[in-house]
Write a protein that holds these residues in place. Structure first.
Motif: not given
Length: 492
Positions: A174-190
């Motif tokens: 959950g921590l890892l996913l939340y971190g990834m979603s925040m980075i996606y929100g900031a950069t717009g790419t996965l």
């Protein structure tokens, strides 16, 4: 409707596809073949891993190749790590075979199938170039390991360990996913390389990005088992059947190193100033608590669990110092030292748990320190093998563990972190105590049990070869060091 559909290049992912197909075939064959010793399943699993290695050799181009819409990458770093991964899992399954046969609750074909699916998860993690690919590989590995820990349903301790591992593992995911979603929100790419490109171009919300980075590093720290996300390691290592502890304590470390490199170095290198401080804190705390807590242990599996925490802290030093200097040579030296360290640790850790399996028998687990008392009187050869393993873990010259530690310390000093090198050396000296205590018990104490060591000839030969490899690669460490440096040079 399908005008824009592009058939992906399957060749870079050929080993993964082969392993996935064979794991399903083996699952079906095990249902049909009536074999109480699971010999057919075991042989097919080993042939599958050897087949993966051959495919890896034949399909490797030495170039960086992307496929599946840039979600999967094949480069020399992934090729080398996967080859060591196959070798490690082959050895682990050989070591585990006798142990599994003697325990009816674990003597099931599912054990080998789960090991193959866990290996597939690690392969996907090693070649991931997308946040979703990282997560898919991680969950495939984690779910397989949860099931393997709980396989011995007759053991309350194993069931408890599996529950702890599952709950804490879900929290870390959950921590890892939340971190990834925040980075996606900031950069717009996965896409990991896409994240790096967006960060280079600027115009990214820095506060959201740092917030996401904290959660991402926390999730990675749990998977590495470093302080303060280490609470699962001692209980799972102790509670799991020894053959499963051997698996958890070896191969996944290679995949964990790969995703740290992919996410932090490949994707978030422009934020190195932020995550470098986090990794230094994690590394120092891990070396401190790992080595100090290991001294108090009387159970060898728990001792090796705390030892693993300290070793992963040491490995993080190499990754941390790779971003200090603008000189690419220093960065390559630091990253290759970390890669060499994790390979050396996996080789040594595999041998240490292999020795516990060698001395165990039906109804008896040789996982207490007292079980190694007087081993020199029972078997001078295997006492010598265990001595090499302990010396290597302690960093005594001239074993592979010494050169692994030396290469990391060299990179730390070259980066200008003299104080960090001194701290690492001091905690290594503390750690030497509990490794040398095992040697003292083997050579200077009277044995509690005079029973001859019961193990098959294949197990005896393999553990001897593993011990000798620790010694020989200490004499010729440049072989693996050069491979690591070359693989990273062509991959970063």
């Amino acid at each position: 409707m399908f005008d824009n559909f592009v058939v992906p290049d399957l060749l870079p992912a050929a080993p993964e596809l082969f392993l996935a197909a064979m794991a399903l075939v083996i699952l079906m064959v095990d249902l049909l073949v009536k074999d109480s010793r699971r010999t057919v399943t075991f042989v097919l699993a080993q042939l599958t891993l050897i087949g993966c290695a051959l495919i890896q050799f034949s399909t490797s181009t030495g170039e960086i190749t992307y496929t599946f819409s840039n979600m999967f990458v094949d480069d020399l770093m992934s090729d080398l790590l996967k080859l060591f991964l196959y070798m490690t899992v082959v050895i682990v399954l050989f070591y585990s075979r006798g142990y599994i046969i003697e325990r009816e609750a674990m003597n099931k074909g599912e054990y080998y199938v789960l090991a193959l699916f866990a290996t597939l998860g690690m392969m996907v993690m090693i070649s991931a170039n997308h946040f979703l690919t990282v997560y898919m590989g991680l969950e495939l590995l984690s779910l397989s390991l949860y099931a393997m820990v709980a396989m011995n349903r007759e053991s309350v301790v194993s069931t408890e360990a599996a529950m702890k591992y599952f709950v804490l593992g879900a929290l870390a995911s959950g921590l890892l996913l939340y971190g990834m979603s925040m980075i996606y929100g900031a950069t717009g790419t996965l896409e990991i390389t896409g994240v790096a490109e967006r960060l280079y171009s600027g115009g990214v919300n820095k506060s959201v990005l740092v917030f996401g980075l904290v959660f991402l590093v926390s999730g990675l720290a749990f998977k590495l088992g470093v302080v303060p996300f280490h609470m699962w390691i001692p209980d799972v290592y102790h509670g799991a059947p020894t053959s499963v502890t051997l698996f958890i304590g070896s191969a996944p470390k290679l995949a964990a190193f790969a995703i740290v490199m992919r996410l932090l170095v490949n994707g978030l290198i422009t934020m190195a100033q932020d995550w470098q401080t986090m990794l230094i804190i994690l590394a120092v705390l891990s070396m401190a608590i790992g080595n100090l807590a290991a001294i108090a242990q009387t159970n060898l599996k728990r001792m090796l669990a705390y030892s693993a925490i300290s070793h992963m802290g040491f490995m993080l030093l190499g990754i941390t110092t790779g971003v200090v200097s603008g000189d690419a040579r220093y960065a390559l030296n630091a990253y290759s030292s970390a890669m060499f360290y994790v390979i050396a640790y996996v080789l040594t850790s595999t041998a240490s748990f292999g020795m516990i399996l060698l001395m165990s028998r039906a109804g008896f687990e040789a996982d207490n320190l007292d079980d190694f008392k007087g081993l020199n009187k029972r078997s001078p050869w295997f006492a010598g093998v265990m001595l090499m393993i302990m010396f290597s873990m302690a960093g005594v010259p001239f074993f592979i563990g010494f050169f692994a530690k030396f290469s990391v310390l060299q990179a730390v000093v070259a980066a200008g972190y003299m104080w960090l090198a001194i701290v690492a050396v001091l905690f290594s000296l503390i750690g030497a105590f509990y490794y040398l205590r095992v040697v003292k018990l083997m050579y200077f104490d009277a044995p509690l049990d005079e029973t001859p060591i019961q193990a098959g000839m294949d197990m005896r030969i393999l553990i001897s070869a593993n011990g000798l490899a620790i010694g020989l690669l200490g004499v010729f460490p440049q072989v693996i060091m050069s491979l690591c440096a070359y693989a990273l040079l062509r991959s970063l």
